[in-house]
Write a protein that holds these residues in place. Structure first.
Motif, PDB file in Angstrom:
ATOM      1  N   GLU A  99       7.507  11.679   0.158  1.00 28.46           N
ATOM      2  CA  GLU A  99       8.314  10.539  -0.263  1.00 28.46           C
ATOM      3  C   GLU A  99       9.225  10.061   0.867  1.00 28.46           C
ATOM      4  O   GLU A  99       9.400   8.854   1.060  1.00 28.46           O
ATOM      5  CB  GLU A  99       9.196  10.906  -1.457  1.00 28.46           C
TER       6      GLU A  99
ATOM      7  N   LEU B 240       7.104   8.130   3.344  1.00 31.32           N
ATOM      8  CA  LEU B 240       6.712   6.841   2.774  1.00 31.32           C
ATOM      9  C   LEU B 240       7.908   5.897   2.695  1.00 31.32           C
ATOM     10  O   LEU B 240       7.784   4.699   2.990  1.00 31.32           O
ATOM     11  CB  LEU B 240       6.075   7.038   1.399  1.00 31.32           C
TER      12      LEU B 240
ATOM     13  N   ALA C   3       0.832  -1.213   0.000  1.00 31.67           N
ATOM     14  CA  ALA C   3       0.000   0.000   0.000  1.00 31.67           C
ATOM     15  C   ALA C   3       0.864   1.260   0.000  1.00 31.67           C
ATOM     16  O   ALA C   3       0.592   2.212  -0.754  1.00 31.67           O
ATOM     17  CB  ALA C   3      -0.932  -0.002   1.214  1.00 31.67           C
ATOM     18  N   THR C   4       1.891   1.262   0.797  1.00 29.54           N
ATOM     19  CA  THR C   4       2.764   2.438   0.879  1.00 29.54           C
ATOM     20  C   THR C   4       3.538   2.631  -0.416  1.00 29.54           C
ATOM     21  O   THR C   4       3.674   3.756  -0.910  1.00 29.54           O
ATOM     22  CB  THR C   4       3.735   2.292   2.076  1.00 29.54           C
TER      23      THR C   4
ATOM     24  N   THR D 251       1.182   3.934  -3.097  1.00 30.90           N
ATOM     25  CA  THR D 251       0.857   5.337  -2.800  1.00 30.90           C
ATOM     26  C   THR D 251       1.994   6.227  -3.271  1.00 30.90           C
ATOM     27  O   THR D 251       1.777   7.248  -3.935  1.00 30.90           O
ATOM     28  CB  THR D 251       0.603   5.529  -1.291  1.00 30.90           C
ATOM     29  N   TRP D 252       3.214   5.847  -2.945  1.00 30.66           N
ATOM     30  CA  TRP D 252       4.396   6.607  -3.362  1.00 30.66           C
ATOM     31  C   TRP D 252       4.469   6.654  -4.885  1.00 30.66           C
ATOM     32  O   TRP D 252       4.668   7.723  -5.470  1.00 30.66           O
ATOM     33  CB  TRP D 252       5.631   5.959  -2.763  1.00 30.66           C
TER      34      TRP D 252
ATOM     35  N   GLY E 152       2.075   6.397  -7.057  1.00 31.51           N
ATOM     36  CA  GLY E 152       1.030   7.285  -7.568  1.00 31.51           C
ATOM     37  C   GLY E 152       1.401   8.750  -7.432  1.00 31.51           C
ATOM     38  O   GLY E 152       1.130   9.559  -8.336  1.00 31.51           O
ATOM     39  N   MET E 153       2.036   9.099  -6.332  1.00 35.74           N
ATOM     40  CA  MET E 153       2.443  10.489  -6.137  1.00 35.74           C
ATOM     41  C   MET E 153       3.521  10.884  -7.148  1.00 35.74           C
ATOM     42  O   MET E 153       3.459  11.974  -7.731  1.00 35.74           O
ATOM     43  CB  MET E 153       2.941  10.697  -4.706  1.00 35.74           C
TER      44      MET E 153
END
Length: 150
Positions: free
Chosen positions: A64, A67, A11-12, A15-16, A18-19
């Motif tokens: 970042e 994360l 998940a992390t 998420t990273w 996607g950013m």
């Protein structure tokens, strides 16, 4: 990897990813394409684009870093496989290189532009993008491996 730590890592990581994709690969090029005509003719548009970029990348790099720390702690706690450990190291080292080796040059040049100077073009942007191009596939692979461990 245990189930909970693998899920947290996946998940992390995604998420990273996607950013990075959203900011570095989509928003930034589009912003400068939109401002391109004005930047070539208007110093204020240059300062505006640069100021926005600084804020966006400061926020991105802060997120970042958080994360990356979560991923490193989760992976270390999970007795990772060698590929997971290597990919975690790769994404961490790439981020550190961006923050410690490349970003200071970008900030220095940006400060000169904001002060009204016209410094020569820098290869630091190319280095930053090149590191992003290493980080993106490493994040994809790390996230996929973490998912496979579920």
């Amino acid at each position: 990897m245990n189930h909970n730590l693998a899920a947290l890592t996946a998940a992390t990581t995604f998420t990273w990813l996607g950013m990075v994709v959203g900011v570095s690969l989509l928003e930034t090029p589009l912003r400068f394409r939109a401002l391109r005509a004005d930047i070539e003719q208007d110093a204020e548009a240059t300062r505006l684009g640069l100021g926005i970029g600084r804020l966006v990348f400061r926020a991105l790099n802060t997120a970042e870093s958080v994360l990356a720390a979560v991923i490193v702690v989760a992976v270390l706690a999970a007795s990772p496989t060698v590929p997971v450990a290597v990919l975690t190291g790769v994404v961490a080292v790439v981020l550190i290189a961006q923050l410690a080796a490349v970003r200071p040059f970008l900030q220095q040049r940006g400060s000169r532009v904001l002060a009204g100077e016209h410094p020569p073009r820098s290869r630091a942007h190319h280095a930053y993008v090149g590191l992003e191009m290493l980080k993106v596939p490493a994040l994809i692979a790390l996230g996929a491996m973490a998912l496979a461990a579920l």
